[in-house]
Scaffold this motif. Structure first.
Motif, PDB file in Angstrom:
ATOM      1  N   PRO A 101       0.796  -1.246   0.000  1.00  0.00           N
ATOM      2  CA  PRO A 101       0.000   0.000   0.000  1.00  0.00           C
ATOM      3  C   PRO A 101       0.819   1.283   0.000  1.00  0.00           C
ATOM      4  O   PRO A 101       0.236   2.374  -0.054  1.00  0.00           O
ATOM      5  N   THR A 494      -3.057  -2.839  -4.450  1.00  0.00           N
ATOM      6  CA  THR A 494      -3.462  -2.410  -3.118  1.00  0.00           C
ATOM      7  C   THR A 494      -3.845  -0.928  -3.152  1.00  0.00           C
ATOM      8  O   THR A 494      -3.257  -0.143  -3.897  1.00  0.00           O
ATOM      9  N   GLN A 497      -2.218   3.566   1.138  1.00  0.00           N
ATOM     10  CA  GLN A 497      -2.581   3.747   2.549  1.00  0.00           C
ATOM     11  C   GLN A 497      -3.092   5.160   2.811  1.00  0.00           C
ATOM     12  O   GLN A 497      -4.010   5.356   3.618  1.00  0.00           O
ATOM     13  N   LEU A 500      -6.766   5.209   2.119  1.00  0.00           N
ATOM     14  CA  LEU A 500      -7.529   4.512   3.155  1.00  0.00           C
ATOM     15  C   LEU A 500      -7.664   5.364   4.404  1.00  0.00           C
ATOM     16  O   LEU A 500      -8.703   5.336   5.075  1.00  0.00           O
ATOM     17  N   THR A 507     -11.872  -0.330   1.336  1.00  0.00           N
ATOM     18  CA  THR A 507     -11.316  -1.480   2.046  1.00  0.00           C
ATOM     19  C   THR A 507     -10.066  -1.943   1.309  1.00  0.00           C
ATOM     20  O   THR A 507     -10.020  -1.907   0.075  1.00  0.00           O
ATOM     21  N   GLN A 508      -9.082  -2.387   2.064  1.00  0.00           N
ATOM     22  CA  GLN A 508      -7.818  -2.748   1.438  1.00  0.00           C
ATOM     23  C   GLN A 508      -7.942  -4.022   0.616  1.00  0.00           C
ATOM     24  O   GLN A 508      -8.564  -5.001   1.037  1.00  0.00           O
TER      25      GLN A 508
END
Length: 515
Positions: A101, A494, A497, A500, A507-508
Motif C-alpha cells: 500500500p 493495493t 494507505q 484509506l 477497504t484494502q
C-alpha cells in the motif's frame, strides 16, 4: 459561501497546470478575476481544460498509470544497473508482483486518476449553472466522458472507485465507493447518455472527445465486463465495436510507425480515435515515455546535449513473439537522422554517422536479449522506441508526438476477441487477418485466444494495454523472465494507505503475494 470557496480553490489548483490536448482557448484566469470567473459562461472552455489536462499526468511515464500498467506485464522490465534505476526497488517490485500500500507509483496512479475525476466534477458543477447552449451541452458531454475514462482505469486497477456526483458539494463527508460492477455499469450508462451530444470525428476539433471515443470506452468496458462482474457481454462488445468500424470514420494506417511520428497529427491518418496532443513549446513529460527512459546514455539521436537515461527494456519472451519480418518489430526510416531504428533496438548500436557506439566504460554497445532484473550492465536488454524521438525540439523533455490513447487497430482486435469468445471463430479470424494484411504479415489459419493475445501484444506494445489484456486472458499470474508465478490477488493493486486513511468507505485489497 464556504462551499463556493472550496470549489474556487479546487478550480484554481486545477488551472495551474498545462492546458490539455485540445484547441481550448488558453485564457489566463488569475486571482484578479476572482470567484466571478466561475460564473461567467465565456470562461466555459477554460473550465473544461483542467479535466483534459489530467490526461498528461495519467499518460506520462515512466511511472504512475503507464508504469504500473507496463512493469507488471511481460512487455516491460526496469533492470537495476549498478546504482542506476534502483529507486529503492520500485520497478523490481512491480515486475515481480510484490507491491504494497505504500508503493509510490501505485499511489501516483491513484492520485492522478482521482484528480481527473475531481476536475471533471468541478467543471460539471460550474457548467450546470450556465444557460444551456450547444457549446455548453457538448462541454458537459466531454467532461462526463473524461470522468468516466478516469473511473474506468481506477476500476480496472483497484476495483474500488470513489465517487460523488457533480452536485454533491459535501466535501467533509468521504465519497461513496462503487464496486466493480457499479463502476462498469455507470460508465456504460454514461456513454449511452452522452453519445448524441458529442460530434463525429469530422465535427470536433482534433484532440477533442468525439462519438468514436465514447463508443470505444463503452466497448472497452464491455470487453472487460466479465473480469469485473463475472458476467460476460461479448455480443454487446461486438456491437459496440461494430459501431466504431461501421461509422466509416476510421481506418487502419498502412504505415505503422507513421502513427507515432513527430508530426503524427498529419501522418496517423484515420487511425486515431482519441489522442493527447503535445507540442515542442509547452507540453512536458512526453519524451520521458517516448524514448528517454529506454535508450542508452550515449545515443544522442543527433542532438547536442541529448542524454537518455538507459532504463527500461522489453522481455526476451515478448520480443520472440514477433516474426523477424514483421514491420512492427523494426523500421530503419530514421537511422540516417537519429542513428537508431524504430521499434525494438537489439544488437550492435551505432550513431548518426554510422560509427559503433560504446557504453560509458568504452565497451561496444550491444543490446542483448538476456537481461537480469538486478545487476544488469549498461548494454543488457532490448530497448523499445515506438515514438520517433523529436530531434528538432531543442528541449529534451518536449516533443511534437501526440499520444494515441485509442486507435482503430485495437478495435479490430477487440472485436475479433469478442467474436471468438461469443462462438464466431470465422469472424474473429477475419478481423485479425484484416489487421495482419495491412501489417504485411501472413494470415493466420485459425483464430485462438492465444494468438489473438499475441497479436494484441505485437500491435499495441508499450501503449499501457498489456496488463489489462493479460488479466482478461488469464495469463497475468504466469511466470516470465525474472518473475515467478503470482496469485490472483495481483489482479488488483493495493489501495494506497494515504487514501484509506481519509476514506473509511474503502477497504484494502489483498497483498499480491497472498494466497
Amino acid at each position: 459561501m464556504r462551499i463556493n470557496k472550496i470549489i474556487y480553490l479546487l478550480f484554481c489548483v486545477a488551472v495551474l497546470t498545462p492546458l490539455a490536448c485540445t484547441d481550448l482557448e488558453e485564457k489566463v484566469l488569475d486571482e484578479t478575476i476572482g470567484e466571478g470567473l466561475l460564473d461567467d459562461p465565456t470562461n466555459a472552455e477554460s473550465l473544461v481544460a483542467p479535466a483534459y489536462a489530467s490526461l498528461y499526468f495519467v499518460h506520462s511515464g515512466p511511472g504512475g498509470f503507464w508504469g504500473i500498467s507496463q512493469h507488471t506485464s511481460d512487455e516491460t522490465m526496469g533492470p537495476t544497473r549498478g546504482t542506476d534505476w534502483d529507486d529503492n526497488g520500485v520497478w523490481r517490485v512491480l515486475h515481480t508482483h510484490q507491491w504494497d500500500p505504500f508503493h509510490r507509483e501505485v499511489e501516483k496512479a491513484w492520485n492522478d486518476l482521482n484528480n481527473g475525476v475531481a476536475r471533471s466534477n468541478v467543471a460539471l458543477s460550474r457548467l450546470a449553472a450556465f444557460p444551456e447552449s450547444a457549446d455548453i451541452t457538448r462541454f458537459k458531454a466531454e467532461l462526463r466522458f473524461l470522468r468516466a475514462y478516469y473511473m474506468f482505469h481506477i476500476n480496472d486497477l483497484f476495483g474500488q472507485t470513489p465517487f460523488r456526483s457533480e452536485d454533491d458539494n459535501d466535501f467533509v463527508t468521504p465519497p461513496t465507493v462503487l464496486d466493480r460492477r457499479g463502476a462498469a455499469d455507470f460508465i456504460i450508462s454514461e456513454m449511452d447518455a452522452i453519445i448524441n451530444d458529442l460530434g463525429t470525428k469530422a465535427e470536433v476539433p482534433y484532440g477533442r472527445i468525439s462519438k468514436g471515443a465514447a463508443r470505444m470506452l463503452k466497448a472497452k468496458t464491455l470487453l472487460n465486463y466479465e473480469v469485473y462482474t463475472g458476467e460476460a457481454k461479448w455480443g454487446e462488445a461486438v456491437t459496440a465495436c461494430d459501431e466504431i468500424i461501421n461509422s466509416g470514420e476510421y481506418a487502419i494506417n498502412d504505415d505503422y510507425f507513421a502513427n507515432f511520428a513527430t508530426n503524427n497529427e498529419q501522418t496517423a491518418g484515420d487511425e486515431a480515435i482519441f489522442v493527447i496532443q503535445y507540442d515542442r513549446a509547452t507540453r512536458t513529460a512526453d519524451a520521458i515515455r517516448f524514448w528517454c527512459m529506454t535508450m542508452h546514455y550515449n545515443q544522442d539521436i543527433g542532438v547536442d546535449g541529448f542524454s537518455p537515461w538507459n532504463g527500461f527494456t522489453t522481455v526476451a519472451e515478448f520480443y520472440d513473439k514477433f516474426d523477424p519480418a514483421d514491420e512492427r518489430l523494426t523500421d530503419d526510416r530514421i537511422r540516417s537522422t537519429h542513428g537508431i531504428n524504430l521499434g525494438f533496438l537489439e544488437g550492435r548500436q551505432v550513431g548518426v554517422n554510422g560509427d559503433s557506439l560504446t557504453d560509458r566504460a568504452g565497451a561496444p554497445l550491444i543490446f542483448t536479449k538476456e537481461v537480469p532484473l538486478f545487476g544488469a550492465n549498461e548494454s543488457q536488454g532490448i530497448r523499445v522506441v515506438k515514438y520517433t524521438p523529436d530531434n528538432e525540439s531543442g528541449i529534451q523533455d518536449r516533443g511534437a508526438n501526440d499520444f494515441l490513447v485509442y486507435r482503430i487497430s485495437d478495435v479490430y482486435l477487440m472485436r475479433a476477441e469478442a467474436h471468438l469468445r461469443n462462438g464466431n471463430a470465422g469472424s474473429a479470424l477475419s478481423d485479425v487477418n484484416t489487421l495482419r494484411q495491412v501489417r504485411n504479415v501472413p494470415d493466420l489459419t485459425a483464430a485462438t485466444l492465444d494468438n489473438i493475445l499475441d497479436e494484441r501484444g505485437r500491435e499495441l506494445y508499450w501503449e499501457a494495454h498489456r496488463r489489462t489484456d493479460l488479466i482478461r486472458f488469464g495469463k497475468f499470474q504466469d511466470a516470465w523472465a525474472e518473475k515467478n508465478g503470482s496469485t490472483p490477488n495481483a489482479n488488483l493493486f493495493t489501495i494506497p494507505q494515504a487514501a484509506l486513511d481519509v476514506n473509511p468507505n474503502l477497504t484494502q485489497n489483498a497483498l499480491p503475494g497472498g494466497s
